[in-house]
Enzyme design. Structure first.
Site, PDB file in Angstrom:
ATOM      1  CE  LYS A 159      -3.632   2.441   2.492  1.00 46.64           C
ATOM      2  NZ  LYS A 159      -4.636   2.413   3.578  1.00 46.64           N
ATOM      3  CD  GLU A 196       8.798  -6.722   6.879  1.00 38.84           C
ATOM      4  OE1 GLU A 196       8.452  -7.129   8.006  1.00 38.84           O
ATOM      5  OE2 GLU A 196       8.442  -5.627   6.387  1.00 38.84           O
ATOM      6  N   GLY A 203      -4.897  -2.073   4.292  1.00 39.38           N
ATOM      7  CA  GLY A 203      -4.092  -3.143   3.722  1.00 39.38           C
ATOM      8  C   GLY A 203      -4.727  -4.514   3.856  1.00 39.38           C
ATOM      9  NE  ARG A 204      -7.362  -4.587   9.827  1.00 46.06           N
ATOM     10  CZ  ARG A 204      -6.798  -3.426  10.116  1.00 46.06           C
ATOM     11  NH1 ARG A 204      -5.633  -3.098   9.575  1.00 46.06           N
ATOM     12  NH2 ARG A 204      -7.375  -2.589  10.955  1.00 46.06           N
ATOM     13  CD  GLU A 221      -2.705  -5.423  10.718  1.00 40.63           C
ATOM     14  OE1 GLU A 221      -3.263  -5.233   9.627  1.00 40.63           O
ATOM     15  OE2 GLU A 221      -1.520  -5.770  10.820  1.00 40.63           O
ATOM     16  CG  HIS A 233      -6.183 -36.685  14.374  1.00 40.53           C
ATOM     17  ND1 HIS A 233      -6.235 -37.938  14.939  1.00 40.53           N
ATOM     18  CD2 HIS A 233      -7.195 -36.642  13.466  1.00 40.53           C
ATOM     19  CE1 HIS A 233      -7.216 -38.633  14.394  1.00 40.53           C
ATOM     20  NE2 HIS A 233      -7.810 -37.863  13.496  1.00 40.53           N
ATOM     21  CE  LYS A 254       5.533  -2.098  10.004  1.00 42.73           C
ATOM     22  NZ  LYS A 254       4.614  -1.502   9.010  1.00 42.73           N
TER      23      LYS A 254
END
Length: 523
Positions: A187, A193, A246-247, A332, A363, A490
């Protein structure tokens, strides 16, 4: 642009609000689970809330609480582009991206993306795609491809999100750089990263002798100028906007990779399903409004009953990536402890979201769900019809889903367990072993049934969770559209990076442990 600049009123903490007190009392007085069927429908989905606390009194208290939180106004603001993110003075107008009649700017970018895919398909270009993004720029695309590309796609897609160099090597290994498209989704186009990985991918193309490496890179961003300054041709830059969190960016051109891998029709179907859920959320009365009712159940489970987590159990192999998608969407958004007025919320908010696809989950952690001291509400998600011809397999899957849910609801008393042990001829051991077979029961759960997994139903499912989370945030009085908690780490990371590389001296402001490991990692 969003349609208006109206803002929502600041919310006071719930404790002390009469409607909250009434809601809590009604929740405590409701049955742990009711024997009557409580099933609702929305956008083709069936949602069974029989496993949640419900009663006429709780329904009325929930409606009163929503009125006290100005639900009608807030819903209108959300869906019409009002300022619902007060700390950043932004709309959260992701619903505009999937509107049947979108705005001109949305329609333009949608058509640009579709044209890019048409040309690439007609020329049989880009046999390989490396999708570089993280968080909201990554999980939705992974989910879409796992859901609809698990059988076959002539394009090979790799994802690169983590800054770990092993992830980089895995993404690039064995790929033909001359037939690889790099999609960089960010965005802000400043995400550390993503840009670091994008730079390495560019260098990989250059090292292979690709004549015009920037021609093989596409950017999807709300900062097109920044992407162009990075070197990406303007024709390869696709835009979304500040009013898209962003999400929620799955609904934008971030789905370019999905369109290339499994077709533009899949993306269109998901948009259509989400739009249908938007319409249901906007028009359905509170009592039959599925996102609202799921939100009220979520507030009861977290803030009244004290459950600290929510388990997502999709009984469909193709929906394995739904868990981290909802995990990010929910945690978030709801990981907040301060109201929009800046005061402590005063009650528990934002449960931890976790899970695994069934029947693997059974399981792995179902022992804890059934007999652990804490337990957790469970969202069971299943498709009524499968897309394979293994009838026995699908019946086994459905049977396991229903059985686990029934066991959580019904439980097993000591007397029932004792009779069971005696019938098995356990003799003197029966009385002792029966204690270990007791299930408390009454553990909250919701069953969400998709008619089958197709783009429309998946889009509706994702929009259902979006609106559920919005309503929970409204009730709690928190802002679900900012994420300041992520930013602090950050900032610290930038300083530590300079210290690790020797660019600056290790700060004395670090705690002793952090100073120790910076010095160790310096080598």
């Amino acid at each position: 642009m969003p349609l208006n600049a109206e803002t929502l009123p600041s919310a006071a903490p719930l404790p002390g609000l009469p409607e909250w007190t009434g809601f809590c009392e009604a929740a405590h007085q409701s049955d742990r689970y009711a024997l009557d069927l409580h099933c609702l429908k929305a956008a083709g989905l069936q949602v069974d809330l029989s496993g949640q606390r419900h009663s006429p009194e709780l329904q009325a208290a929930g409606a009163a609480l929503l009125a006290a939180r100005h639900f009608d106004t807030a819903r209108k603001q959300l869906l019409n582009g009002g300022i619902v993110n007060g700390t950043e003075q932004r709309a959260a107008w992701h619903s505009a991206l999937r509107a049947p009649a979108p705005t001109a700017e949305v329609a333009k970018e949608r058509e640009r993306m579709n044209e890019f895919v048409r040309v690439a398909d007609s020329e049989r270009r880009w046999r390989n795609i490396i999708h570089i993004g993280i968080g909201g720029s990554d999980w939705g695309v992974r989910l879409s491809l796992a859901a609809f590309g698990y059988r076959h796609s002539w394009r090979n897609v790799r994802f690169l999100a983590n800054i770990d160099g092993h992830a980089l090597e895995h993404a690039l290994s064995g790929m033909d750089p001359h037939d690889t498209l790099i999609v960089i989704a960010s965005k802000s186009f400043t995400t550390t990263e993503t840009l670091k990985n994008g730079q390495r991918a560019l260098e990989w193309l250059q090292a292979a002798g690709v004549a015009n490496p920037y021609e093989q890179i596409v950017a999807v961003t709300a900062r097109p100028e920044t992407a162009s300054n990075w070197g990406i041709p303007q024709k390869n830059v696709f835009q979304f906007w500040d009013w898209v969190g962003g999400r929620f960016s799955l609904w934008s051109a971030v789905s370019l990779t999905t369109a290339l891998a499994v077709s533009s029709d899949v993306v269109a179907g998901m948009l259509s399903g989400a739009a249908a859920m938007d319409q249901h959320f906007q028009e359905a009365p509170i009592a039959s409004n599925v996102p609202v009712q799921m939100a009220l159940a979520g507030v009861v489970n977290r803030s009244v009953l004290g459950y600290g987590s929510l388990n997502i159990s999709p009984y469909d192999f193709r929906l394995g990536n739904l868990v981290p998608y909802i995990q990010q969407l929910d945690m978030e958004s709801l990981g907040k402890s301060v109201t929009t007025s800046g005061e402590p919320v005063g009650i528990a908010t934002g449960a931890a979201v976790w899970g695994l696809a069934g029947t693997d989950a059974q399981h792995t952690f179902y022992q804890w769900l059934h007999q652990g001291s804490d337990g957790a509400p469970v969202d069971f998600i299943v498709c009524q019809q499968a897309d394979h011809n293994q009838v026995e397999h699908h019946n086994l899957l459905l049977a396991n889903c229903l059985a686990q849910r029934e066991a959580l609801m019904r439980g097993k008393t000591y007397e029932q367990a004792l009779a069971e042990c005696e019938q098995q001829g356990l003799g003197e051991q029966a009385a002792e072993l029966a204690h270990h077979r007791v299930h408390s029961g009454g553990r909250p759960n919701t069953l969400i049934v998709l008619p089958r997994l197709n783009p429309f139903s998946l889009g509706a499912l994702l929009a259902l969770y979006e609106h559920k989370i919005f309503v929970q945030a409204l009730i709690w009085g928190i802002n679900p559209f900012d994420q300041w908690g992520v930013e602090y780490g950050k900032v610290l990371a930038n300083g530590i990076l300079q210290e690790l590389s020797g660019e600056k001296k290790v700060s004395a402001e670090h705690d002793a442990s952090t100073r120790h490991w910076i010095k160790i990692f310096q080598g």
